[in-house]
Design a protein around this motif. Structure first.
Motif, PDB file in Angstrom:
ATOM      1  N   LEU A  42       1.505  -0.692   9.352  1.00 37.01           N
ATOM      2  CA  LEU A  42       2.154   0.291   8.479  1.00 37.01           C
ATOM      3  C   LEU A  42       1.830  -0.110   7.049  1.00 37.01           C
ATOM      4  O   LEU A  42       2.097  -1.248   6.649  1.00 37.01           O
ATOM      5  N   ILE A  43       1.227   0.802   6.299  1.00 35.10           N
ATOM      6  CA  ILE A  43       0.930   0.565   4.889  1.00 35.10           C
ATOM      7  C   ILE A  43       1.659   1.637   4.094  1.00 35.10           C
ATOM      8  O   ILE A  43       1.576   2.825   4.424  1.00 35.10           O
TER       9      ILE A  43
ATOM     10  N   ASP B 123      -4.348  -1.219  14.741  1.00 31.63           N
ATOM     11  CA  ASP B 123      -5.536  -1.683  14.032  1.00 31.63           C
ATOM     12  C   ASP B 123      -6.698  -1.788  15.024  1.00 31.63           C
ATOM     13  O   ASP B 123      -6.576  -1.389  16.182  1.00 31.63           O
TER      14      ASP B 123
ATOM     15  N   HIS C 262       2.045  -3.982   3.175  1.00 36.34           N
ATOM     16  CA  HIS C 262       1.213  -3.949   4.383  1.00 36.34           C
ATOM     17  C   HIS C 262       1.981  -4.713   5.451  1.00 36.34           C
ATOM     18  O   HIS C 262       2.255  -5.905   5.282  1.00 36.34           O
TER      19      HIS C 262
ATOM     20  N   THR D 290       2.254  -5.689   9.548  1.00 36.80           N
ATOM     21  CA  THR D 290       1.567  -5.754  10.828  1.00 36.80           C
ATOM     22  C   THR D 290       2.540  -6.240  11.890  1.00 36.80           C
ATOM     23  O   THR D 290       3.166  -7.292  11.737  1.00 36.80           O
TER      24      THR D 290
ATOM     25  N   THR E 121      -6.922  -3.837  -0.471  1.00 43.13           N
ATOM     26  CA  THR E 121      -6.538  -2.762   0.433  1.00 43.13           C
ATOM     27  C   THR E 121      -5.270  -2.080  -0.034  1.00 43.13           C
ATOM     28  O   THR E 121      -5.206  -0.862  -0.114  1.00 43.13           O
TER      29      THR E 121
ATOM     30  N   LYS F 278       9.551   2.315   9.646  1.00 44.43           N
ATOM     31  CA  LYS F 278       8.834   3.593   9.590  1.00 44.43           C
ATOM     32  C   LYS F 278       9.763   4.722   9.145  1.00 44.43           C
ATOM     33  O   LYS F 278       9.369   5.602   8.387  1.00 44.43           O
TER      34      LYS F 278
ATOM     35  N   CYS G 264      -5.222   1.844  -2.276  1.00 39.49           N
ATOM     36  CA  CYS G 264      -4.819   3.028  -1.518  1.00 39.49           C
ATOM     37  C   CYS G 264      -4.105   4.036  -2.383  1.00 39.49           C
ATOM     38  O   CYS G 264      -4.687   4.761  -3.130  1.00 39.49           O
TER      39      CYS G 264
ATOM     40  N   VAL H 143       1.116   5.557   3.908  1.00 36.73           N
ATOM     41  CA  VAL H 143      -0.263   6.021   3.777  1.00 36.73           C
ATOM     42  C   VAL H 143      -1.097   5.693   5.011  1.00 36.73           C
ATOM     43  O   VAL H 143      -2.189   6.236   5.178  1.00 36.73           O
ATOM     44  N   GLN H 144      -0.584   4.817   5.866  1.00 37.84           N
ATOM     45  CA  GLN H 144      -1.277   4.514   7.124  1.00 37.84           C
ATOM     46  C   GLN H 144      -0.256   4.009   8.126  1.00 37.84           C
ATOM     47  O   GLN H 144       0.619   3.210   7.787  1.00 37.84           O
ATOM     48  N   TYR H 145      -0.388   4.484   9.372  1.00 37.36           N
ATOM     49  CA  TYR H 145       0.462   3.987  10.450  1.00 37.36           C
ATOM     50  C   TYR H 145      -0.301   4.133  11.755  1.00 37.36           C
ATOM     51  O   TYR H 145      -0.815   5.210  12.059  1.00 37.36           O
TER      52      TYR H 145
END
Length: 192
Positions: free
Chosen positions: A148-149, A139, A160, A162, A18, A123, A22, A134-136
């Protein structure tokens, strides 16, 4: 083996795929200086970005430094776990010549009420230190954990994170993963 350790062992390959699949891919044209390097220009084994040449130990130290930098961005009182980095084979590559480093760790704030502040600091702080989020967001779990990735092209790393508010005690679970390293000529990957 405890259930949480067993879950971590099963989750590491998924997290590696993952994270490094990305933003760690190199879709841009390769510069002349990279195309002649020992690691090659683009990794064709799942799109994992080359991280350069290093020994396993030196790369492990580098990923610990990356984790330490992330820890500094949390900016709330608490304690990080003492997890050590490990070595993972790069998909589709010779396991004696190519490797990735993964570093799982967690952060437990002194006050559970500080968990939101810790995530907010990450963040806001990660992009100021070369990370691209790239992700927030939540889940798909029942707990709707915030994830948060982020990737850092300069450090050839991904993270990554969590936020586990409903965990007892609440914590941040982090996985830092490198790109794909190649060992120096004449050496083999040290697996640990």
């Amino acid at each position: 083996m405890k259930m949480t350790e067993r879950a971590l062992v099963l989750a590491v390959p998924l997290a590696l795929t993952t994270l490094t699949g990305c933003g760690m891919t190199d879709n841009s044209a390769v510069s002349g200086s990279e195309s002649g390097s020992a690691t090659g220009s683009r990794d064709t084994s799942g799109g994992i970005r080359p991280a350069g040449t290093s020994t396993s130990r030196d790369a492990s130290d580098a990923m610990e430094a990356v984790s330490s930098g992330i820890y500094d961005l949390i900016k709330v009182e608490g304690k990080g776990s003492d997890g050590r980095p490990g070595v993972q084979q790069c998909p589709g590559k010779d396991r004696d010549k190519y490797f990735q480093i993964f570093h799982p760790w967690s952060f437990h704030p002194t006050s559970p009420a500080d968990l939101d502040a810790a995530m907010e600091h990450l963040k806001e702080g990660l992009p100021r230190h070369g990370w691209k989020i790239v992700q927030y967001g939540p889940d798909t779990s029942v707990n709707k954990n915030v994830v948060l990735i982020a990737d850092n092209d300069e450090q050839k790393a991904g993270v990554h994170i969590t936020q586990m508010k409903k965990r007892n005690p609440p914590k941040l679970s982090l996985m830092v993963v490198s790109g794909c390293y190649r060992v120096p000529d004449g050496q083999e990957v040290e697996h640990f």
